[in-house]
Design a protein around this motif. Structure first.
Motif, PDB file in Angstrom:
ATOM      1  N   TYR A  12       0.633  -1.106  -0.144  1.00 15.64           N
ATOM      2  CA  TYR A  12       0.106   0.011  -0.045  1.00 15.64           C
ATOM      3  C   TYR A  12       0.964   1.353   0.110  1.00 15.64           C
ATOM      4  N   LEU A  13       0.457   2.159  -0.981  1.00  8.94           N
ATOM      5  CA  LEU A  13       1.275   3.487  -1.086  1.00  8.94           C
ATOM      6  C   LEU A  13       0.316   4.529  -1.460  1.00  8.94           C
ATOM      7  N   SER A  14       0.488   5.784  -0.688  1.00 10.35           N
ATOM      8  CA  SER A  14      -0.463   6.725  -0.792  1.00 10.35           C
ATOM      9  C   SER A  14      -0.349   7.482  -2.087  1.00 10.35           C
ATOM     10  N   CYS A  15      -1.550   7.754  -2.579  1.00 11.38           N
ATOM     11  CA  CYS A  15      -1.290   8.389  -3.917  1.00 11.38           C
ATOM     12  C   CYS A  15      -1.837  10.053  -3.361  1.00 11.38           C
ATOM     13  N   ASP A  16      -1.706  10.464  -2.428  1.00  9.26           N
ATOM     14  CA  ASP A  16      -2.143  12.030  -1.687  1.00  9.26           C
ATOM     15  C   ASP A  16      -1.189  12.700  -2.308  1.00  9.26           C
ATOM     16  N   SER A  17      -1.361  14.011  -2.561  1.00  4.56           N
ATOM     17  CA  SER A  17      -0.522  14.800  -3.285  1.00  4.56           C
ATOM     18  C   SER A  17       0.586  15.359  -2.491  1.00  4.56           C
ATOM     19  N   ALA A  18       0.652  14.967  -1.114  1.00  2.80           N
ATOM     20  CA  ALA A  18       1.681  15.489  -0.158  1.00  2.80           C
ATOM     21  C   ALA A  18       2.620  14.362  -0.323  1.00  2.80           C
TER      22      ALA A  18
END
Lengths: 512, 158
Positions: A12-18
């Motif tokens: 799992y890896l975030s795709c949030d812009s931060a």
């Protein structure tokens, strides 16, 4: 059965812009390439953010025994990650910053794939909407009122009362407008929610439509948030295709549809009446109230204007019940608030918790003090129009009335930490300069006052301490005479800086 | 300011207006679509929009000039946005901006003489827990410094 390294692996890896701004895309690429080179069966799932921004890009690996966290990850760490030999932070939900939260609004954010309808339903999504569909409009509004939910955009107006005004208004058409013009520095909760769990906002707006009789919604998103715009647009399309939106929501025969509107770089459009003008295609100038937007809002029709977090909190209120929500918090600040800990802070990020935590605990325990390691000098709470607080005020509990009583406001719950190198007279000047740049120009105290404010602070900087009195007087005029919060609240940062740090304005002791 | 409206054909402008016109409150969507196509709002578009939406040309101009996003002339090939807001100032944004502007020999809103880069201020990109923040074209940069900005500019071909 295989085991160890060859077992299937969920990553799992975030795709949030931060996360992306800190290199998540490069990490994703490295994971895909390395897994392919090794012939590993790896499922890379892009989620929203857990909110622990200092650990981004945060990689979570599930080999069958839960999600184990690693971060911040750089592409060169990927081989060790896949070997299982990389240093770990342990199970992600045991990291204290995450474990100590009460995640209601952000329950799914960071856990699910933001655009997976299946994930959404599997984690409690749509339960609230289904329940609302079985209720009358009056019952829906009553549920929101009982929850104690107040506007999370800053003003803190009770959401249920606003909805009830719209519900009772007679009109051929009504609107739900979501204010996603999150322009306050130090705040990113709206962005994180829209990028990480967009369906919850859609569900909240649909419930608002059912409660008030509105059939059309707009999400007005600032243009500075391209990722949030793209995610919301895709989510709305998916929801429509799945029958969650449209002429027959969830087969109920009820109608609600919505679309995204993009702002154009005007901070003042975060004020609800200028937002409405902008939505209608006009200059984003503030409207005088009355009429209230609840009676004459978008296109002259009764309109609910709520912040992203207010609307995104509605589904969990309907899922778990109003009382469950109201049981959190203190005084008249009920429920949870997503604190955004930002600026010069060691552990920056989003922390959702019940109202009531003392400011100092947020800054020092959660935030871990400054990133620079120097002493904290001041914390600006509530965005560019919020007051500065100094360490001697750190026992102030985080709540609407409590902050008001301490001469400040919680605004959209952003906290910006400054270390002892901060130039507070410079920050006061910046507040006036920002107000001058962003003023819509409709009222004189804001349009002219902000320009005079910059000039007056420059006089003080040049050694004219007599100008402090002029500045104080100017701030009174702006506070009392401005049409909206831009001119009306700019005095908060200016006067708090002057009160807390008079020596930086050439004064020997506290002004006033 | 040199307007390059010659590249914007009235036919194409009309088609863009028509595509958005059905919306409630269509003016901002039209302006965004025009800017995305031409890099600015061509002067020639104002009477066409006014005509289509039954507004005066002055009203359309009033809207275009109100919003920071809408440009009356094209920017450089790449836009570098640097956040000036408080959270980024707390992490050194002022010094970063000064050094970047100084190196390009520009002031805010300026474009390099070769037309490669325009530097714009921005007030918050929502990256307040990992400032200072910058944006090169569409790419966001958290914990920005001169080296990371240069690398992103080079990668984008500036």
């Amino acid at each position: 059965m295989t085991e160890g390294k060859t077992a299937p692996m969920n990553i799992y890896l975030s795709c949030d812009s931060a996360a992306k701004s800190l290199g998540a895309e490069q990490v994703a690429k490295a994971i895909t390439q390395e897994a392919e080179a090794r012939g590993l069966s790896v499922d890379l799932i892009r989620t929203g953010s857990r909110g622990m921004v200092w650990l981004e890009p945060l990689v979570e690996i599930d080999r069958g025994a839960g999600r184990i966290a690693h971060g911040p990850v750089t592409p060169d760490m990927v081989p060790a990650l896949l070997d299982g030999s990389a240093e770990t932070l342990g199970p992600v939900d045991t990291i204290p910053f995450f474990a100590r939260q009460t995640r209601l609004t952000f329950a799914r954010c960071g856990i699910t794939d933001p655009l997976s309808l299946t994930d959404y339903e599997a984690h409690g999504g749509l339960t609230g909407l289904r329940r609302a569909l079985a209720m009358t409009a009056e019952q829906i509004v009553e549920e929101v009122r009982t929850s104690g939910l107040r506007g999370r955009g800053g003003a803190g107006f009770p959401t249920g009362i606003k909805w009830d005004t719209v519900r009772q208004a007679e009109a051929d058409r009504k609107y739900i407008v979501c204010n996603a013009d999150e322009g306050d520095s130090g705040t990113f909760a709206d962005r994180m929610l829209m990028e990480g769990d967009p369906f919850t906002l859609i569900e909240g707006m649909a419930i608002a439509g059912l409660g008030t009789g509105a059939t059309k919604g707009f999400v007005y998103i600032r243009s500075e948030y391209p990722d949030a715009i793209a995610t919301m647009e895709r989510a709305i399309r998916l929801a429509r295709e799945a029958g969650w939106l449209g002429l027959d929501i969830l087969g109920s025969g009820r109608t609600f549809d919505m679309e995204v509107r993009v702002g154009a770089g005007a901070y003042v459009c975060g004020e609800e009446t200028s937002l409405l003008n902008s939505l209608e295609g006009k200059r984003g100038v503030v409207r005088a109230k009355p009429p209230l937007p609840a009676l004459e809002g978008a296109f002259g029709r009764p309109t609910v204007v709520n912040n992203v977090i207010s609307l995104a909190t509605v589904p969990v209120i309907f899922e778990k019940g109003a009382q469950h929500y109201a049981d959190f918090g203190l005084g008249r600040s009920l429920g949870t608030i997503p604190l955004q800990i930002a600026g010069n802070v060691k552990h920056g990020g989003l922390f959702e918790t019940a109202f009531g935590m003392p400011l100092g605990d947020i800054v020092n325990d959660l935030g871990g003090g400054t990133a620079s390691g120097r002493p904290v000098k001041a914390v600006q709470v509530g965005g560019p129009l919020g007051a500065y607080f100094a360490p001697h005020q750190f026992d102030t509990p985080f709540g609407y009335e409590e902050f008001d009583g301490a001469g400040g406001l919680i605004g959209h719950a952003g906290l910006v930490v400054f270390d002892d190198t901060a130039d507070m007279r410079g920050m006061a000047r910046f507040a006036m300069e920002f107000c001058a740049v962003e003023s819509c120009g409709k009222c004189t105290p804001c349009r002219i006052g902000a320009v005079r404010g910059v000039e007056t602070i420059d006089r003080i900087a040049a050694g004219d301490t007599g100008a402090v009195e002029i500045l104080t007087d100017l701030c009174e005029t702006m506070k009392d005479g401005s049409l909206c919060a831009l001119g009306g609240f700019t005095p908060y940062p200016v006067m708090s800086a002057l009160r807390l740090f008079p020596e930086e304005f050439g004064m020997k002791e506290a002004a006033e | 300011m040199s307007h390059q409206a010659t590249t914007a054909e009235p036919g194409e402008i009309r088609a863009i207006i028509e595509a958005e016109r059905h919306r409630e409150g269509p003016l901002l969507p039209i302006l965004h679509a025009l800017q995305s196509r031409f890099g600015h709002i061509p002067e020639a578009a104002l009477p066409l929009i006014a005509d289509a939406l039954r507004l005066t040309k002055a009203e359309v101009h009033g809207v275009v000039s109100f919003y920071h996003d809408f440009r009356e002339a094209p920017a450089g090939r790449l836009t570098l946005k640097l956040c000036r807001a408080e959270a980024c100032q707390a992490t050194g944004a002022n010094a970063l901006a000064a050094s970047v502007l100084d190196r390009f020999g520009l002031d805010w809103h300026g474009t390099t003489p070769d037309g490669a880069v325009t530097v714009e201020p921005v007030y918050c990109l929502g990256l307040c827990a990992c400032g200072p923040a910058a944006m090169v074209g569409e790419r966001l940069i958290g914990r920005a410094d001169a080296a990371r900005i240069d690398a992103a500019l080079a990668e984008a071909g500036a």
